[in-house]
Design a protein around this motif. Structure first.
Motif, PDB file in Angstrom:
ATOM      1  N   THR A  23       0.904  -1.305  -0.065  1.00 29.59           N
ATOM      2  CA  THR A  23       0.104  -0.042   0.112  1.00 29.59           C
ATOM      3  C   THR A  23       0.954   1.338  -0.085  1.00 29.59           C
ATOM      4  OG1 THR A  23      -1.738  -1.244   1.132  1.00 29.59           O
ATOM      5  CG2 THR A  23      -1.791   1.214   1.296  1.00 29.59           C
ATOM      6  N   ASP A  24       1.802   1.198   0.786  1.00 29.44           N
ATOM      7  CA  ASP A  24       2.900   2.380   0.623  1.00 29.44           C
ATOM      8  C   ASP A  24       3.423   2.452  -0.726  1.00 29.44           C
ATOM      9  OD1 ASP A  24       2.631   2.900   3.625  1.00 29.44           O
ATOM     10  OD2 ASP A  24       4.270   1.622   4.169  1.00 29.44           O
ATOM     11  N   VAL A  25       3.772   1.412  -1.161  1.00 31.63           N
ATOM     12  CA  VAL A  25       4.384   1.594  -2.574  1.00 31.63           C
ATOM     13  C   VAL A  25       3.332   2.239  -3.528  1.00 31.63           C
ATOM     14  CG1 VAL A  25       5.370   0.271  -4.458  1.00 31.63           C
ATOM     15  CG2 VAL A  25       6.034  -0.418  -2.254  1.00 31.63           C
ATOM     16  N   LEU A  26       2.212   1.790  -3.342  1.00 32.63           N
ATOM     17  CA  LEU A  26       1.326   2.217  -4.423  1.00 32.63           C
ATOM     18  C   LEU A  26       0.847   3.869  -4.016  1.00 32.63           C
ATOM     19  CD1 LEU A  26      -1.298  -0.675  -4.404  1.00 32.63           C
ATOM     20  CD2 LEU A  26      -0.208   0.218  -6.386  1.00 32.63           C
ATOM     21  N   HIS A  27       1.055   4.358  -2.914  1.00 37.30           N
ATOM     22  CA  HIS A  27       0.847   5.513  -2.703  1.00 37.30           C
ATOM     23  C   HIS A  27       1.991   6.551  -3.414  1.00 37.30           C
ATOM     24  CE1 HIS A  27      -2.623   5.926  -0.127  1.00 37.30           C
ATOM     25  NE2 HIS A  27      -2.081   5.167   0.835  1.00 37.30           N
ATOM     26  N   VAL A  28       3.230   5.866  -3.399  1.00 38.48           N
ATOM     27  CA  VAL A  28       4.455   6.500  -3.745  1.00 38.48           C
ATOM     28  C   VAL A  28       4.464   6.460  -5.263  1.00 38.48           C
ATOM     29  CG1 VAL A  28       6.889   6.316  -4.075  1.00 38.48           C
ATOM     30  CG2 VAL A  28       6.004   5.928  -1.949  1.00 38.48           C
ATOM     31  N   ILE A  29       3.951   5.267  -6.164  1.00 36.70           N
ATOM     32  CA  ILE A  29       3.864   5.202  -7.279  1.00 36.70           C
ATOM     33  C   ILE A  29       2.778   6.121  -7.858  1.00 36.70           C
ATOM     34  CG2 ILE A  29       2.281   3.413  -7.729  1.00 36.70           C
ATOM     35  CD1 ILE A  29       4.477   2.373  -9.650  1.00 36.70           C
ATOM     36  N   ALA A  30       1.859   6.431  -7.017  1.00 37.85           N
ATOM     37  CA  ALA A  30       0.831   7.354  -7.519  1.00 37.85           C
ATOM     38  C   ALA A  30       1.402   8.731  -7.846  1.00 37.85           C
ATOM     39  CB  ALA A  30      -0.346   7.393  -6.613  1.00 37.85           C
ATOM     40  N   ASP A  31       2.227   9.129  -7.144  1.00 35.95           N
ATOM     41  CA  ASP A  31       2.895  10.559  -7.466  1.00 35.95           C
ATOM     42  C   ASP A  31       3.631  10.505  -8.494  1.00 35.95           C
ATOM     43  OD1 ASP A  31       1.945  11.191  -4.740  1.00 35.95           O
ATOM     44  OD2 ASP A  31       3.858  10.573  -3.823  1.00 35.95           O
ATOM     45  N   LEU A  32       4.012   9.378  -9.161  1.00 36.07           N
ATOM     46  CA  LEU A  32       4.514   9.284 -10.659  1.00 36.07           C
ATOM     47  C   LEU A  32       3.788   9.896 -11.640  1.00 36.07           C
ATOM     48  CD1 LEU A  32       6.664   6.006 -10.477  1.00 36.07           C
ATOM     49  CD2 LEU A  32       7.607   8.298 -10.555  1.00 36.07           C
ATOM     50  N   HIS A  33       2.510   9.582 -11.218  1.00 43.45           N
ATOM     51  CA  HIS A  33       1.410   9.695 -12.592  1.00 43.45           C
ATOM     52  C   HIS A  33       0.671  11.243 -12.231  1.00 43.45           C
ATOM     53  CE1 HIS A  33      -2.693   9.765 -14.191  1.00 43.45           C
ATOM     54  NE2 HIS A  33      -2.465   8.712 -14.799  1.00 43.45           N
ATOM     55  N   GLY A  34       0.674  11.885 -10.987  1.00 43.52           N
ATOM     56  CA  GLY A  34       0.349  13.030 -10.704  1.00 43.52           C
ATOM     57  C   GLY A  34      -1.157  13.234 -10.685  1.00 43.52           C
ATOM     58  N   GLY A  35      -1.991  12.709 -11.388  1.00 50.29           N
ATOM     59  CA  GLY A  35      -3.453  12.698 -11.604  1.00 50.29           C
ATOM     60  C   GLY A  35      -4.010  11.434 -11.206  1.00 50.29           C
ATOM     61  N   LEU A  36      -3.285  10.608 -10.288  1.00 47.08           N
ATOM     62  CA  LEU A  36      -3.753   9.353  -9.705  1.00 47.08           C
ATOM     63  C   LEU A  36      -3.700   9.306  -8.147  1.00 47.08           C
ATOM     64  CD1 LEU A  36      -4.890   6.347 -10.482  1.00 47.08           C
ATOM     65  CD2 LEU A  36      -2.402   5.839 -10.356  1.00 47.08           C
ATOM     66  N   LYS A  37      -4.633   8.682  -7.581  1.00 51.56           N
ATOM     67  CA  LYS A  37      -4.753   8.581  -6.152  1.00 51.56           C
ATOM     68  C   LYS A  37      -5.487   7.311  -5.894  1.00 51.56           C
ATOM     69  CE  LYS A  37      -6.686  10.982  -2.041  1.00 51.56           C
ATOM     70  NZ  LYS A  37      -7.500  11.864  -1.543  1.00 51.56           N
ATOM     71  N   PHE A  38      -4.716   6.707  -4.570  1.00 49.60           N
ATOM     72  CA  PHE A  38      -5.438   5.420  -4.275  1.00 49.60           C
ATOM     73  C   PHE A  38      -6.072   5.718  -3.081  1.00 49.60           C
ATOM     74  CE2 PHE A  38      -2.218   4.040  -6.953  1.00 49.60           C
ATOM     75  CZ  PHE A  38      -2.878   2.660  -7.491  1.00 49.60           C
ATOM     76  N   ASP A  39      -7.473   5.391  -2.735  1.00 50.16           N
ATOM     77  CA  ASP A  39      -8.237   5.585  -1.492  1.00 50.16           C
ATOM     78  C   ASP A  39      -8.428   4.197  -1.152  1.00 50.16           C
ATOM     79  OD1 ASP A  39      -9.986   6.289   0.298  1.00 50.16           O
ATOM     80  OD2 ASP A  39     -11.548   6.777  -0.760  1.00 50.16           O
ATOM     81  N   PHE A  40      -7.633   3.700   0.094  1.00 49.12           N
ATOM     82  CA  PHE A  40      -7.790   2.361   0.738  1.00 49.12           C
ATOM     83  C   PHE A  40      -8.789   2.355   1.594  1.00 49.12           C
ATOM     84  CE2 PHE A  40      -3.511   2.680  -1.250  1.00 49.12           C
ATOM     85  CZ  PHE A  40      -3.574   1.486  -2.094  1.00 49.12           C
ATOM     86  N   THR A  41      -9.406   1.526   1.928  1.00 49.33           N
ATOM     87  CA  THR A  41     -10.407   1.001   3.080  1.00 49.33           C
ATOM     88  C   THR A  41     -10.290  -0.277   3.492  1.00 49.33           C
ATOM     89  OG1 THR A  41     -12.286   2.353   2.097  1.00 49.33           O
ATOM     90  CG2 THR A  41     -12.649   0.981   3.764  1.00 49.33           C
ATOM     91  N   GLU A  42      -9.698  -0.452   4.797  1.00 47.48           N
ATOM     92  CA  GLU A  42      -9.064  -1.735   5.251  1.00 47.48           C
ATOM     93  C   GLU A  42     -10.552  -2.515   5.927  1.00 47.48           C
ATOM     94  OE1 GLU A  42      -5.920  -3.183   8.277  1.00 47.48           O
ATOM     95  OE2 GLU A  42      -5.356  -1.850   6.854  1.00 47.48           O
ATOM     96  N   PHE A  43     -10.222  -3.830   5.834  1.00 47.25           N
ATOM     97  CA  PHE A  43     -11.419  -4.520   6.371  1.00 47.25           C
ATOM     98  C   PHE A  43     -10.764  -5.750   7.323  1.00 47.25           C
ATOM     99  CE2 PHE A  43     -13.354  -2.837   2.739  1.00 47.25           C
ATOM    100  CZ  PHE A  43     -14.759  -2.465   3.261  1.00 47.25           C
ATOM    101  N   PRO A  44     -11.399  -6.077   8.495  1.00 47.59           N
ATOM    102  CA  PRO A  44     -10.395  -6.849   9.385  1.00 47.59           C
ATOM    103  C   PRO A  44     -10.842  -8.487   9.368  1.00 47.59           C
ATOM    104  CG  PRO A  44     -12.346  -5.912  10.251  1.00 47.59           C
ATOM    105  CD  PRO A  44     -12.369  -5.452   9.118  1.00 47.59           C
ATOM    106  N   TRP A  45     -11.408  -8.862   8.005  1.00 50.99           N
ATOM    107  CA  TRP A  45     -11.548 -10.291   8.003  1.00 50.99           C
ATOM    108  C   TRP A  45     -10.605 -11.293   8.012  1.00 50.99           C
ATOM    109  CZ3 TRP A  45     -14.948  -7.559   3.546  1.00 50.99           C
ATOM    110  CH2 TRP A  45     -15.993  -6.834   3.888  1.00 50.99           C
TER     111      TRP A  45
END
Length: 367
Positions: A23-45
């Motif tokens: 998840t940390d990696v995806l947040h960083v790589i989204a910055d490479l795009h500039g117009g991309l953002k990840f919105d994560f919701t965690e589930f405890p299942w």
């Protein structure tokens, strides 16, 4: 700004360690795009959730998941707490079936710097397309009688629709790669389903004259994965055969800890789900040495699924630059921790963002 809503299910064991890393990696790589953002919701299942609630996921779990763009899963299973047939069918397989994730795809390739157990792996690069909804894993059958007369019946179900769908997916994928599809069969021993499989493969092949084809019995094909993996491009297989081949593919890469996977919904009704091949690895839970590459490579497959192929290519190149420089976890012969490997990957992604290129520690530019 393009925002992708992702349902995170870390699940059990090392899933809770590698999902946050990816998840940390995806947040960083989204910055490479500039117009991309990840919105994560965690589930405890998880299995622990089952012990507390008597179910692997909440009663409204599927309803809550259906509006996400995709599902990012870590691992499911803890035999000390919950039997596998409960944990898997209550979460992983439930999501696959009810969200019509009818295709499973799993690549296997030589990662730079990761030693394969094969003497001469010859830079293999293959991908298995696994029919993911029926076949040998169909839940049709039952048990009768007791004692020495006890009998178990398990029916394998192969529909033309499901079989053809997997094969067409494989052919379309091969057109983007090296135009070669191999069919995994066993028509010399399984007298109904596999000759049917062969017949459908022949019919589908006729629609793709530009794609070279081959058909191999699963026992011989498994042997060729070890002796000649470089000969393969795309392999299409039934649910059981695909499951076995992809674990073998992970093994010849050097560790199941680096192997990614995707469960694809092809009709657009529901989200697809992305998960590494490895399980919950109870023997290394909490030690901080779980290999994050399987989950991070899985993130690359999710990027590709969303059409972000350039970002996906950048991510796999960064992964290989890291492994090639010797930043390896213990399962692939190194001494680095989950966090250390993840930190190097994120650092190099930021380097790409800043300079537009990636330089390995040996100063060889690879992007």
């Amino acid at each position: 700004m393009k925002t992708l809503k992702i349902a995170n299910i870390p699940g059990d064991g090392i899933g809770r360690e590698v999902v946050p890393a990816a998840t940390d990696v995806l947040h960083v790589i989204a910055d490479l795009h500039g117009g991309l953002k990840f919105d994560f919701t965690e589930f405890p299942w998880s299995c622990e959730y089952y012990l507390e609630h008597g179910t692997m996921m909440s009663e409204d779990g599927m309803e809550r998941l259906k509006d996400f763009d995709s599902i990012f899963l870590g691992a499911v299973g803890n035999l000390q707490l919950v039997p596998d047939h409960i944990s898997l069918w209550g979460l992983l397989i439930k999501i696959r079936r009810e969200f019509e994730q009818v295709i499973n795809i799993r690549p296997a390739k030589m990662l730079k710097g990761v030693r394969s157990p094969l003497l001469n792996p010859k830079d293999f690069d293959l991908i298995v397309v696994r029919e993911n909804s029926e076949g040998e894993y169909s839940s049709i059958g039952g048990n009768i009688y007791q004692g020495e007369d006890e009998l178990a019946i398990q029916n394998a179900v192969f529909s033309r629709k499901g079989t053809e769908r997997a094969m067409r997916f494989a052919f379309e994928l091969a057109k983007t790669r090296r135009n070669f599809v191999t069919s995994a069969t066993k028509s010399n021993g399984i007298v109904y389903s596999m000759p049917f499989w062969d017949s459908v493969f022949k019919d589908v092949s006729a629609d793709y004259p530009e794609v070279k084809t081959d058909s191999q019995h699963i026992d011989a094909l498994s042997a060729f994965f070890v002796t000649q993996p470089e000969r393969f491009d795309v392999i299409v297989a039934s649910n059981l055969f695909g499951d076995i081949l992809t674990d073998l593919g992970a093994a010849i890469m050097g560790s199941i800890g680096v192997a990614p996977a995707a469960n694809i919904n092809v009709n657009g009704k529901y989200p697809s789900m992305f998960e590494p091949v490895h399980g919950s690895a109870p023997d290394i839970i909490g030690k901080g040495i779980a290999n994050p590459i399987g989950q991070i490579w899985t993130a690359k497959m999710m990027l590709d699924h969303f059409g972000e192929h350039e970002l996906g290519t950048t991510l796999i190149n960064v992964i290989e630059s890291v492994t090639n420089d010797g930043f390896l976890t213990p399962d692939i012969g190194g001494t680095y921790t989950t966090k250390e490997v993840t930190d190097v990957i994120t650092t190099r992604l930021k380097e790409v963002e800043k300079t537009g290129k990636l330089v390995q520690s040996n100063n060889i530019e690879i992007l």
